[in-house]
Scaffold this motif. Structure first.
Motif, mmCIF file in Angstrom:
data_model
loop_
_atom_site.group_PDB
_atom_site.id
_atom_site.type_symbol
_atom_site.label_atom_id
_atom_site.label_comp_id
_atom_site.label_asym_id
_atom_site.label_seq_id
_atom_site.Cartn_x
_atom_site.Cartn_y
_atom_site.Cartn_z
ATOM 1 N N LEU A 68 2.816 -7.860 5.606
ATOM 2 C CA LEU A 68 3.706 -7.331 4.571
ATOM 3 C C LEU A 68 3.398 -5.868 4.272
ATOM 4 O O LEU A 68 4.308 -5.031 4.189
ATOM 5 C CB LEU A 68 3.574 -8.180 3.305
ATOM 6 N N LEU A 69 2.113 -5.532 4.111
ATOM 7 C CA LEU A 69 1.747 -4.145 3.819
ATOM 8 C C LEU A 69 2.106 -3.224 4.983
ATOM 9 O O LEU A 69 2.522 -2.076 4.772
ATOM 10 C CB LEU A 69 0.254 -4.040 3.490
ATOM 11 N N ASP A 70 1.944 -3.704 6.196
ATOM 12 C CA ASP A 70 2.343 -2.908 7.366
ATOM 13 C C ASP A 70 3.848 -2.636 7.357
ATOM 14 O O ASP A 70 4.295 -1.541 7.712
ATOM 15 C CB ASP A 70 1.947 -3.625 8.657
ATOM 16 N N ARG A 71 4.636 -3.625 6.946
ATOM 17 C CA ARG A 71 6.095 -3.436 6.877
ATOM 18 C C ARG A 71 6.461 -2.420 5.799
ATOM 19 O O ARG A 71 7.359 -1.593 5.980
ATOM 20 C CB ARG A 71 6.780 -4.776 6.605
ATOM 21 N N ILE A 72 5.754 -2.465 4.672
ATOM 22 C CA ILE A 72 5.986 -1.464 3.615
ATOM 23 C C ILE A 72 5.693 -0.071 4.154
ATOM 24 O O ILE A 72 6.450 0.881 3.932
ATOM 25 C CB ILE A 72 5.111 -1.779 2.379
ATOM 26 N N GLU A 73 4.585 0.046 4.886
ATOM 27 C CA GLU A 73 4.185 1.336 5.449
ATOM 28 C C GLU A 73 5.209 1.855 6.457
ATOM 29 O O GLU A 73 5.399 3.075 6.595
ATOM 30 C CB GLU A 73 2.807 1.174 6.117
ATOM 31 N N ARG A 74 5.899 0.937 7.152
ATOM 32 C CA ARG A 74 6.838 1.346 8.205
ATOM 33 C C ARG A 74 8.287 1.509 7.717
ATOM 34 O O ARG A 74 9.146 1.877 8.508
ATOM 35 C CB ARG A 74 6.833 0.305 9.331
ATOM 36 N N LEU A 75 8.567 1.219 6.441
ATOM 37 C CA LEU A 75 9.942 1.341 5.961
ATOM 38 C C LEU A 75 10.469 2.748 6.226
ATOM 39 O O LEU A 75 9.756 3.739 6.010
ATOM 40 C CB LEU A 75 10.023 1.027 4.461
#
Length: 665
Positions: free
Chosen positions: A99-106
């Motif tokens: 989830l945190l990786d997805r936030i970082e990649r938005l």
């Protein structure tokens, strides 16, 4: 796309007319925000909504809090107990990491607007955002307290903090567990922008999104320290400083964090993988379970105080000796006004001078220090008694003197004010006898040094009204201490349990064990200080008096060659006179160089601690406090009993269970 998400319980999600998505965290039924399973699942839905939006529909995402005092105060520690194996821990961590990786990649800017506590997993969450804004309000703090729970940041916070702040600041924050003020967090790089108050956050976040701001991270020269040989030298220094404070055998987490940094600090990909592999066994360890238990015990004590009702603002302390002066000064540090009364005006002057030293250590800036000095009032005649919400007596331990004083105080104090004694040896029932309303008297037993020890025993006499106990607990939490309600009895809980331990050390010393060996054995067990040094610090006269009052001193046992009483008669009272069990030079004990085997120290440590464990059992049986958990909490926070062991009664039960398991095997 829809401008809201239905059925969210812990978050609200809206998209405004400018295309800015606002995710506000306000966990249902909780006073503080923490990351648990449901809040994380709902945040996942929010991130997916942003991911699924068509190009241009959402210009950015802002994460905010709807709570008064917390952004995200960390992970939900209550859910930790279900993660009892390394495999379960890795599985749960894996979901949140994704989830945190997805936030970082938005593809759109993600802005964290921080008010209140942003700790642990909360700080790891905001480090995955593009831009971080915090307000300068007093209640806003950032930090990584994980080492205090026997772990280190496990949501790739190790990697992201190095990228944001560089190795020196990031590792210091993680190794110390200190809470940072917003200005310090901004200087390190954990925060990109500061605003004056929470009311400025929304506007600042809007501008950050529209201007597509993204953090630049640590400067190039800070990143140079991630390379070898600089990284290896830093790791060596960190390891030495950490070892000077804690033992690796007791608290392995900071040492594993240093290992992680030293091996992989210049390789984010490998460091992320290794972080999870090293985090999982720490999380599953007995040390972490016990430290999480200690945290839960502290929360239990805080819950002793009613959340509404009594709000003390003014304190009057009678007795400007070391204890009374320190109580008054601490109340001022906690934001209250304190008046200090003593027959000796020169003593009050010394107390005010000493208090200013505490203010300089604890408060930031000339304005705050000057304000504190103004709130500590010399009051030799007791003119402020009638205005005080709490009146604390800290004078000589003589029953008739205390009785006379409280009879006078009862006439002068305003209705509803707390009347409290700091007595450590006299029965509340005896002190209260002359009062027209004896149910009004309560004990507030502080420990020395007041500024360092977090516990205050709230002593309930046989006739003390529950309302007065509640108000006393509210006062204790208002000055940022932990209240422990105890029965009025000799030694209450802490002194009763600690005294047999100290007298056992005297017995061992008298029987020929070297003082250094006794102290080393206690440190090996996990105590913060050896008993011989501790007694010198407290004062041998005080220790001997407590032992006699509890009828457990060597003289009470009929020993004619009582080394403790002999030292007291000789005027060798410990640190305050320059000599006791040790000779003290420049404020430190002069020790003989000696080394002992680990097995010897372990055996002696168990022998030394046994009387403490026995007395803890007896105190529970006598109903001195409410439960075994309260015994453990009192002994940990009042004496520093090895926190990683979870408390004396918990430790004894654990040892018994381990022995049974071994015998069964």
């Amino acid at each position: 796309m829809p401008t809201t998400l239905p059925d969210l319980k812990d978050w609200t999600f809206t998209v405004d007319f400018e295309g800015i998505a606002w995710a506000v965290f306000d966990r249902e039924g909780e006073s503080m925000n923490s990351l648990g399973r449901r809040p994380t699942e709902e945040l996942d839905r929010i991130v997916k909504a942003v991911e699924d939006a068509k190009a241009g529909e959402i210009k950015g995402l802002v994460l905010m809090s709807g709570k008064e005092s917390s952004f995200v105060a960390g992970a939900d520690i209550r859910e930790f107990e279900g993660f009892d194996t390394e495999e379960k821990i890795k599985e749960v961590v894996k979901e949140t990491l994704a989830l945190l990786d997805r936030i970082e990649r938005l593809p759109v800017p993600v802005v964290a607007a921080i008010h209140g506590y942003c700790l642990g997993g909360g700080l790891e969450l905001v480090l995955a955002c593009d831009w971080r804004i915090a307000d300068r309000e007093e209640g806003t703090r950032l930090g990584f307290p994980e080492v205090k729970l026997g772990i280190f940041p496990g949501l790739h916070g190790t990697v992201r903090s190095l990228a944001a702040a560089g190795p020196l600041d990031a590792m210091t924050a993680m190794l110390t567990g200190k809470m940072l003020r917003p200005g310090a967090a901004r200087a390190m790089g954990f925060v990109d922008q500061l605003v004056p108050t929470r009311h400025n956050l929304r506007w600042a976040a809007r501008k950050a999104v529209l201007q597509k701001r993204r953090s630049k991270g640590a400067s190039w020269w800070k990143k140079l320290m991630l390379r070898q040989p600089a990284r290896g030298l830093l790791a060596k220094q960190m390891r030495a400083k950490t070892a000077a404070k804690v033992r690796e055998e007791h608290y392995p987490a900071p040492f594993r964090l240093i290992d992680l940094f030293e091996r992989y600090g210049d390789d984010p990909v490998r460091m992320k993988r290794a972080e999870t592999e090293m985090f999982a066994p720490l999380m599953a360890s007995e040390t972490s379970r016990n430290l999480r238990r200690v945290f839960a015990l502290s929360e239990m004590l805080k819950d002793s105080a009613p959340k509404d009702g009594f709000k003390p603002r003014k304190v009057h302390v009678i007795g400007a000796g070391t204890m009374g002066a320190d109580i008054a000064a601490w109340c001022v540090v906690s934001g209250m006004q304190a008046s200090l009364q003593d027959l000796d005006e020169a003593q009050i002057g010394k107390a005010l001078k000493r208090a200013k030293g505490l203010f300089k250590k604890r408060l930031r800036g000339k304005t705050a220090i000057d304000s504190a000095v103004a709130r500590l009032i010399a009051d030799p005649e007791g003119k402020h008694i009638k205005h005080a919400d709490v009146i604390i007596e800290a004078i000589v331990e003589k029953l008739d003197v205390k009785q006379t004083l409280f009879a006078e105080l009862e006439k002068k104090a305003k209705a509803g004010a707390v009347l409290a004694t700091n007595t450590s040896s006299l029965r509340l029932e005896d002190i209260a006898k002359p009062l027209a309303d004896p149910g009004r008297l309560v004990g507030l037993h502080f420990f020395n040094p007041v500024a360092q020890l977090p516990l205050v025993e709230v002593v309930r006499g046989e006739g003390t009204r529950e309302e007065e106990v509640d108000k006393a607990c509210a006062f204790v939490t208002a000055i940022n201490k932990l209240p422990l309600i105890t029965k009025s009895c000799p030694g209450f809980l802490v002194n009763r349990v600690l005294a047999p331990y100290m007298m056992e050390a005297v017995r061992l010393y008298q029987d020929g064990q070297p003082r250094e060996k006794i102290d080393q054995a206690a440190l090996k067990f996990g105590m913060p200080m050896g008993p011989m040094e501790l007694m010198d610090m407290v004062g041998l006269d005080i220790c001997n008096k407590v032992g006699e009052e509890l009828d457990i001193s060597p003289s009470s046992a009929g020993k004619t060659d009582n080394v403790l009483a002999t030292l007291v008669k000789q005027g060798k009272l410990g640190k305050k006179t320059g000599e006791g069990f040790y000779v003290w030079v420049d404020g430190k004990p002069k020790r003989e160089e000696a080394e002992y085997s680990a097995a010897e120290l372990q055996r002696l440590g168990r022998e030394l601690i046994k009387p403490l464990l026995d007395e803890a059992d007896r105190a529970l049986a006598d109903g001195v406090v409410e439960s075994a958990d309260h015994v453990d909490a009192g002994v940990i926070f009042g004496t520093g009993f090895a926190p990683f062991r979870g408390g004396p009664l918990h430790y004894r039960r654990s040892e018994a269970a381990n022995t049974s398991d071994k015998e069964a095997a």
